[in-house]
Design a protein around this motif. Sequence first.
Motif, short mmCIF file in Angstrom:
data_model
loop_
_atom_site.label_atom_id
_atom_site.label_comp_id
_atom_site.label_asym_id
_atom_site.label_seq_id
_atom_site.Cartn_x
_atom_site.Cartn_y
_atom_site.Cartn_z
N UNK A 46 1.37 -13.08 10.52
CA UNK A 46 0.52 -12.36 11.46
C UNK A 46 -0.90 -12.92 11.34
N UNK A 47 -1.28 -13.78 12.26
CA UNK A 47 -2.58 -14.42 12.15
C UNK A 47 -3.73 -13.43 12.30
N UNK A 68 6.39 -3.01 9.01
CA UNK A 68 5.49 -1.86 9.11
C UNK A 68 5.04 -1.65 10.54
N UNK A 69 4.83 -0.37 10.90
CA UNK A 69 4.24 -0.10 12.20
C UNK A 69 2.72 -0.31 12.12
N UNK A 70 2.05 -0.17 13.26
CA UNK A 70 0.62 -0.50 13.31
C UNK A 70 -0.20 0.37 12.37
N UNK A 108 -3.73 -10.30 -7.07
CA UNK A 108 -2.60 -9.69 -6.39
C UNK A 108 -1.99 -10.72 -5.44
N UNK A 109 -0.71 -11.01 -5.60
CA UNK A 109 -0.01 -11.95 -4.74
C UNK A 109 0.82 -11.16 -3.73
N UNK A 110 0.50 -11.33 -2.45
CA UNK A 110 1.17 -10.58 -1.38
C UNK A 110 1.83 -11.58 -0.43
N UNK A 111 3.15 -11.59 -0.42
CA UNK A 111 3.91 -12.52 0.42
C UNK A 111 4.46 -11.74 1.61
N UNK A 112 3.87 -11.95 2.79
CA UNK A 112 4.26 -11.25 4.02
C UNK A 112 4.31 -9.74 3.78
N UNK A 167 16.94 5.28 0.36
CA UNK A 167 16.96 6.07 1.59
C UNK A 167 15.75 5.87 2.47
N UNK A 168 14.87 4.95 2.09
CA UNK A 168 13.64 4.72 2.84
C UNK A 168 13.83 3.67 3.92
N UNK A 169 12.97 3.72 4.93
CA UNK A 169 12.97 2.67 5.95
C UNK A 169 12.39 1.39 5.36
N UNK A 170 12.55 0.29 6.10
CA UNK A 170 12.02 -0.99 5.63
C UNK A 170 10.53 -0.96 5.42
N UNK A 171 9.80 -0.34 6.35
CA UNK A 171 8.35 -0.24 6.22
C UNK A 171 7.93 0.62 5.05
#
Length: 303
Positions: free
Chosen positions: A190-191, A162-164, A153-157, A131-135
Amino acid sequence: MNQDTQIARLQNVRKRYGAVTALDGIDLEVHRGEVLALLGPNGAGKSTSIAMLLGLQRPDVGSATLFDKDPQAIEARRRIGVMLQSATLPATLKVGELIRLTASYYPQPRSLMACAELAGVVDLLGRQYGGLSGGQQRRVQFAMAMVGGPDILFLDEPTVGMDIDARQSLWAAIRHMVSEGCAVVLTTHYLEEAEALADRVCVVAAGKVVSQGTVDALRAQVALRKIRCVTSVSETVISSWEGVASIEIHHGRKVIATADAEGVVRKLLAADYALSELEVQRAGLAEAFQEITRSTDTAKEAA
């Protein structure tokens, strides 16, 4: 960098999928307490490199090690956290249940509340994941990635969707993890994210590391500077000056790209005593990335 701090490594790794070469002799190191950003165009080999370090795929040639062990060894896997670009999780489980379940796989996990507070999901613990949003789902996935207290920790995108505000909160959480000695391997489109977080950047193209170093070192590879100012000197005159690559108008200010910023500024001051709002900026990571990948494409075509 100091070999004693090295905790993950790809050495001369090659990987082919049929006729496609995904990795072409890539060398990559990850060190304790650093954020390493992997940048590159789609198909450059970033995801395959991470899959090798995670033991999800095997090299055709070369070696992959994690804590000086085979990446598939359980002793190594218990020391990592992973947040992949896409994840399929049980939609009916509550967020708190998902985090507890993940924590049960690790010998010394973080407490549920400590993890939830750091990931910013305290208010979501009683809600069903589906029931959660994508962010919100991305924040939950981050909580699950770090609940085990990983050394890497491996973080892929990680901030897609997410909002700002949520993105800034996750950046703060990543910095907290690094302050505890955790290494982070980050892939992002996101550079500005890489610019804000990375201690070291590796630009990957055609399955190779084509450039690496600090953000400042990569920015220094681009000779062009940007001059912003309010001036009465016409665009035609400025564009005729030696060293001026381009000129644009943004919100009433002239934006001049040049490899000779000092010389152009002198000419502006001499031509317009009323010159105002003068700024000189070096290239950002986005410009450096574009220049590096463009140079790589040109060299590849020439070969």
